[in-house]
Write a protein that holds these residues in place. Structure first.
Motif: not given
Length: 331
Positions: A135-139, A154-157
């Motif tokens: 998930s993006n939260a883990q990146l 798709v990694i916005p922030h």
């Protein structure tokens, strides 16, 4: 107290780094290309070396001890510095085996990964790619501790300490079963809002990207069911009256004979997939090489988002054979 470095096997520290990244003997073994028994044996030797259990089992998972957590950052940094010393300034992938670990979104896995792996198999057969789903939260945490080399999606922030380069654009279209009452003509916004929807959410507790885009326009769907992967959506939609918003470039991987695809009645439902990496690794010749390869493949993706992969691959291969890799990578 001094330590006799000559008595320490470097591979053990590499195994420790992989165990800290994966919290799993089997996953660390796969990451390193080792057998599970050999990795377990290395863990036992590490326990003797550090005089600490290092990892303890909690339920079905392995958890690092306090000592392991203390070792994680300095060990990773030390190995990266050694890597910088050993890697030739002119990276030649044909001269050595190399493993790149990528966190790849489901969309990028379908759109970009087939062409990337086909190109690497032809031009750099010693290169191995481990594509993982996170998930993006883990990146941020995974990039910081070098558990992954690149993230694609798709990694916005992201904090400013990370770099990014755009790869490809995609847009959401509306999917329903063939024969659906709303398949008789153009879909109106009122029909879209009154219909029941299947939402594809990337992870537990996360709002889907398209629902974030809709919310920015003051629109909320009537969500009847959720799924965690786009690959599940066509089968669900084909057997129900649910509507789903699907990324258009993924359509060629599905049999759409039982589906009706139409324009979404909301403008601007588009996204951009990026290549993301940690700035401290930007100077590594191996990373520069791989970043160039990924961006080169992205440049050759078909303009028609619904072109099938089989039809696109010959053109991609021909284009990449003429790409000398001398374009500067996007730092």
């Amino acid at each position: 107290m001094s330590v006799n470095l000559a008595s320490i096997e470097m591979r053990l520290l590499v195994v420790m780094d992989a165990l800290l990244a994966e919290n799993s003997v089997s996953k660390a073994a796969a990451r390193l290309g080792m057998s599970q028994p050999a990795t377990s044996n290395a863990l036992n030797r590490l326990r003797q070396l550090f005089n600490d259990p290092l990892f303890v089992r909690v339920g079905s998972a392995m958890q690092p001890t306090a000592r392991s957590q203390e070792l994680a950052a300095p060990l990773s940094e030390a190995l990266r510095q050694i890597e910088n010393i050993l890697v030739p300034q002119d990276f030649q992938p044909q001269d050595m085996p190399w493993v790149f670990t990528l966190a790849v979104s489901e969309n990028a896995s379908a759109v970009l990964l087939p062409a990337l792996l086909a190109h690497l198999a032809e031009t750099a057969p010693n290169i191995r790619v481990l594509a993982e789903s996170h998930s993006n939260a883990q990146l941020v945490e995974m990039l910081d501790r070098n558990a992954i080399d690149f993230a694609i999606g798709v990694i916005p922030h992201l904090p400013r300490r990370f770099s990014r380069a755009p790869l490809f654009h995609d847009r959401y279209v509306c999917m329903m079963r063939r024969g659906h009452p709303l398949a008789q003509g153009p879909l109106t916004l009122d029909e879209f809002l009154q219909a029941e929807h299947l939402a594809v959410k990337p992870g537990f507790g996360e709002t889907s990207r398209v629902d974030q885009l809709l919310a920015e326009r003051g629109i909320q769907r009537n969500i009847f069911a959720t799924a965690h992967q786009f690959v599940a959506a066509p089968a669900i939609v084909a057997h129900t009256n649910l509507l789903a918003l699907m990324l258009e470039r993924m359509l060629p991987m599905f049999d759409t004979s039982a589906l009706h695809i139409t324009e979404a009645p909301v403008e601007g439902l588009s996204v951009r997939s990026d290549l993301v990496w940690s700035q401290p690794r930007s100077s590594l010749p191996s990373h520069k090489w791989m970043a160039r390869k990924i961006q080169a493949v992205a440049r050759t993706l078909p303009q028609d988002p619904r072109q099938t992969p089989d039809a696109a691959l010959p053109a991609l291969a021909n284009s990449l054979r003429h790409d000398k890799g001398d374009r500067p990578w996007t730092p």
